[in-house]
Write an enzyme that holds these catalytic residues in place. Structure first.
Site, PDB file in Angstrom:
ATOM      1  N   HIS A   1     -10.196   1.085   1.625  1.00 53.77           N
ATOM      2  CA  HIS A   1      -9.751   2.429   2.036  1.00 53.77           C
ATOM      3  C   HIS A   1     -10.931   3.365   2.287  1.00 53.77           C
ATOM      4  CE1 HIS A   1      -5.416   2.551   2.071  1.00 53.77           C
ATOM      5  NE2 HIS A   1      -5.330   1.960   0.896  1.00 53.77           N
TER       6      HIS A   1
ATOM      7  N   HIS B   1      -9.120  -3.811  -2.404  1.00 54.56           N
ATOM      8  CA  HIS B   1      -8.113  -3.100  -1.600  1.00 54.56           C
ATOM      9  C   HIS B   1      -8.470  -1.611  -1.508  1.00 54.56           C
ATOM     10  CE1 HIS B   1      -3.829  -2.349  -0.253  1.00 54.56           C
ATOM     11  NE2 HIS B   1      -4.203  -1.139  -0.636  1.00 54.56           N
ATOM     12  N   GLU B   2      -8.794  -1.001  -2.662  1.00 55.67           N
ATOM     13  CA  GLU B   2      -9.123   0.431  -2.663  1.00 55.67           C
ATOM     14  C   GLU B   2     -10.469   0.689  -1.992  1.00 55.67           C
ATOM     15  OE1 GLU B   2      -6.768   2.418  -3.232  1.00 55.67           O
ATOM     16  OE2 GLU B   2      -5.489   0.884  -4.124  1.00 55.67           O
TER      17      GLU B   2
ATOM     18  N   CYS C   1       0.851  -1.185   0.000  1.00 54.22           N
ATOM     19  CA  CYS C   1       0.000   0.000   0.000  1.00 54.22           C
ATOM     20  C   CYS C   1       0.888   1.236   0.000  1.00 54.22           C
ATOM     21  CB  CYS C   1      -0.898  -0.020   1.235  1.00 54.22           C
ATOM     22  SG  CYS C   1      -1.975   1.414   1.396  1.00 54.22           S
TER      23      CYS C   1
END
Length: 196
Positions: free
Chosen positions: A151, A147-148, A105
């Site tokens: 966030h 993954h994003e 990341c």
């Protein structure tokens, strides 16, 4: 414009992002800056919280993965040129048997760990025109999206590793939060001492 990437430990990385409206100030410019920032840091995805904005926005370009010769040629083709902006995304479904992949990341430099995720994802989102879409993605594209997406939900990939592995990287994480790391790209650290 290249923006500084927020480092581990900044509270903005733990906030659930707010929805974005078409009236959001300088949205097109923000998106362009996020792509420029991501490319400058050699990333394949970047979420708004990583540049200090607690909103539901992330950008992805998986083209760098298309050079991986270990991947089947069909998947390499899918990854090449896959560039997309996701606004107000909501994952509707994750399916399949979880598989591990070594993730990193931009907000947590020099830390890489195997993370297990489902291979197929159904997601609702808007592109820059604010037309709502529902699409299904799989493989590495699905992984980058997950993954994003994490966030904008205030979740980091380090939350998804074993407690033993978390203990092993604790010192590295502390150093990042205090700004005791060097990267080729611009970063901003919440816990760094002033005057560094």
């Amino acid at each position: 414009m290249i923006l500084p990437i927020v480092g581990y430990g900044d509270p903005v990385l733990r906030k659930v992002g707010q929805d974005v409206t078409p009236e959001y100030p300088n949205l097109k410019e923000t998106i362009a800056n996020m792509y420029e920032t991501m490319y400058n840091a050699y990333g394949v995805g970047l979420a708004a919280p990583q540049v200090g904005l607690p909103i539901r926005l992330f950008v992805i370009d998986t083209t760098p993965f298309s050079d991986d010769e270990d991947l089947p040629s069909e998947e390499q083709k899918d990854l090449k040129g896959f560039k997309k902006t996701f606004i107000n995304a909501k994952i509707v479904k994750e399916e399949g048997e979880e598989w591990g992949f070594n993730e990193g990341c931009l907000s947590i430099p020099d830390v890489r760990e195997d993370v297990y995720r489902k291979p197929t994802v159904t997601i609702e989102y808007c592109e820059e025109d604010f037309v709502m879409k529902t699409e299904v993605f799989d493989g590495l594209i699905a992984r980058v999206i997950q993954h994003e997406y994490d966030h904008i939900e205030g979740i980091l990939f380090t939350d998804k590793i074993s407690s033993l592995k978390k203990r092993l990287i604790q010192k590295k994480l502390k150093n990042i939060s205090e700004g005791k790391t060097f990267q080729e790209y611009r970063m901003k650290f919440f816990g760094a001492k002033k005057g560094r």
